[in-house]
Design a protein around this motif. Structure first.
Motif, short mmCIF file in Angstrom:
data_model
loop_
_atom_site.label_atom_id
_atom_site.label_comp_id
_atom_site.label_asym_id
_atom_site.label_seq_id
_atom_site.Cartn_x
_atom_site.Cartn_y
_atom_site.Cartn_z
N MET A 1 17.69 -2.04 -51.59
CA MET A 1 17.49 -3.19 -50.75
C MET A 1 16.82 -2.73 -49.47
SD MET A 1 20.99 -5.25 -50.99
CE MET A 1 21.78 -5.50 -52.53
N ARG A 3 15.08 -4.11 -45.61
CA ARG A 3 14.98 -5.21 -44.64
C ARG A 3 13.52 -5.49 -44.38
NH1 ARG A 3 19.64 -3.49 -40.36
NH2 ARG A 3 21.18 -3.13 -41.95
N ILE A 14 15.02 -7.53 -51.38
CA ILE A 14 15.83 -6.76 -52.32
C ILE A 14 14.88 -6.21 -53.37
CG2 ILE A 14 17.69 -6.86 -54.00
CD1 ILE A 14 18.86 -9.18 -52.41
N SER A 42 22.09 -10.42 -57.39
CA SER A 42 22.27 -9.90 -56.03
C SER A 42 21.60 -10.81 -55.01
CB SER A 42 21.71 -8.49 -55.91
OG SER A 42 22.61 -7.57 -56.48
N HIS A 110 21.76 -10.46 -42.43
CA HIS A 110 21.93 -9.01 -42.56
C HIS A 110 23.37 -8.61 -42.90
CE1 HIS A 110 17.88 -9.09 -40.92
NE2 HIS A 110 17.74 -8.00 -41.63
N LEU A 113 23.58 -9.10 -46.56
CA LEU A 113 22.87 -8.02 -47.24
C LEU A 113 23.75 -6.77 -47.29
CD1 LEU A 113 20.30 -6.70 -48.44
CD2 LEU A 113 19.67 -6.14 -46.09
N GLU A 114 24.37 -6.44 -46.20
CA GLU A 114 25.22 -5.25 -46.16
C GLU A 114 26.42 -5.39 -47.10
OE1 GLU A 114 24.49 -2.33 -44.83
OE2 GLU A 114 22.58 -3.26 -44.27
N GLU A 116 26.45 -7.00 -49.87
CA GLU A 116 25.93 -6.89 -51.24
C GLU A 116 25.42 -5.49 -51.55
OE1 GLU A 116 24.97 -7.88 -55.11
OE2 GLU A 116 26.28 -8.90 -53.69
N ARG A 117 25.03 -4.76 -50.54
CA ARG A 117 24.43 -3.44 -50.75
C ARG A 117 25.28 -2.55 -51.65
NH1 ARG A 117 20.50 -0.77 -48.03
NH2 ARG A 117 20.58 -2.22 -46.29
N TYR A 120 25.07 -3.71 -55.39
CA TYR A 120 23.75 -3.82 -56.00
C TYR A 120 23.54 -2.82 -57.14
CZ TYR A 120 18.63 -4.01 -56.22
OH TYR A 120 17.33 -4.12 -56.63
#
Length: 133
Positions: A1, A3, A14, A42, A110, A113-114, A116-117, A120
């Motif tokens: 992933m 940014r 992603i 994701s 963000h 995203l973190e 889900e990181r 993933y």
């Protein structure tokens, strides 16, 4: 992933199997579809998490706009997903996410995203394992 900043607002990108892009053509179609499914799941998780946590303006304006317009765009035949706000009316998402001199940051994209990181890779691995069984 990875940014990425978007023109119309704030987005995250992603990447599905970016390192293997050159070898991807050699993979069986079932594996490619499994990877696309993992990327899609994701991206949807990040979008849904962002929509749940984005601040809602209570000043009387269209207070649900960012919540309702967080979206996903797919590239590379579904192996890359961008999650965020893409419309011209969403330009202020970047100010909400990062803050301004007068407004504190209220990030939602963000942090989603973190969260889900860590899931993933496991998501992609599970989808590929399912095909190989």
């Amino acid at each position: 992933m990875a940014r990425s900043g978007g023109r119309g607002g704030s987005t995250v990108r992603i990447n599905g199997m970016a390192r293997l892009r050159g070898r991807l053509e050699d993979l069986p179609d079932e594996i490619k579809e499994a990877l696309k499914k993992g990327v899609r799941e994701s991206a949807e998780a990040v979008r849904d998490d962002t929509a749940r946590t984005v601040p809602v303006d209570t000043s009387g304006r269209d207070s649900r706009h960012l919540k309702d317009t967080v979206d996903i765009r797919y590239d590379e035949d579904g192996l890359i997903a961008q999650v965020g706000w893409f419309g011209q009316t969403d330009f202020y998402a970047v100010f909400v996410e990062y803050g301004t001199r007068r407004q504190a940051a209220q990030p939602s994209l963000h942090p989603a995203l973190e969260r889900e990181r860590g899931k993933y890779r496991a998501r992609l691995s599970e989808e590929v394992r399912r095909v190989l069984r």
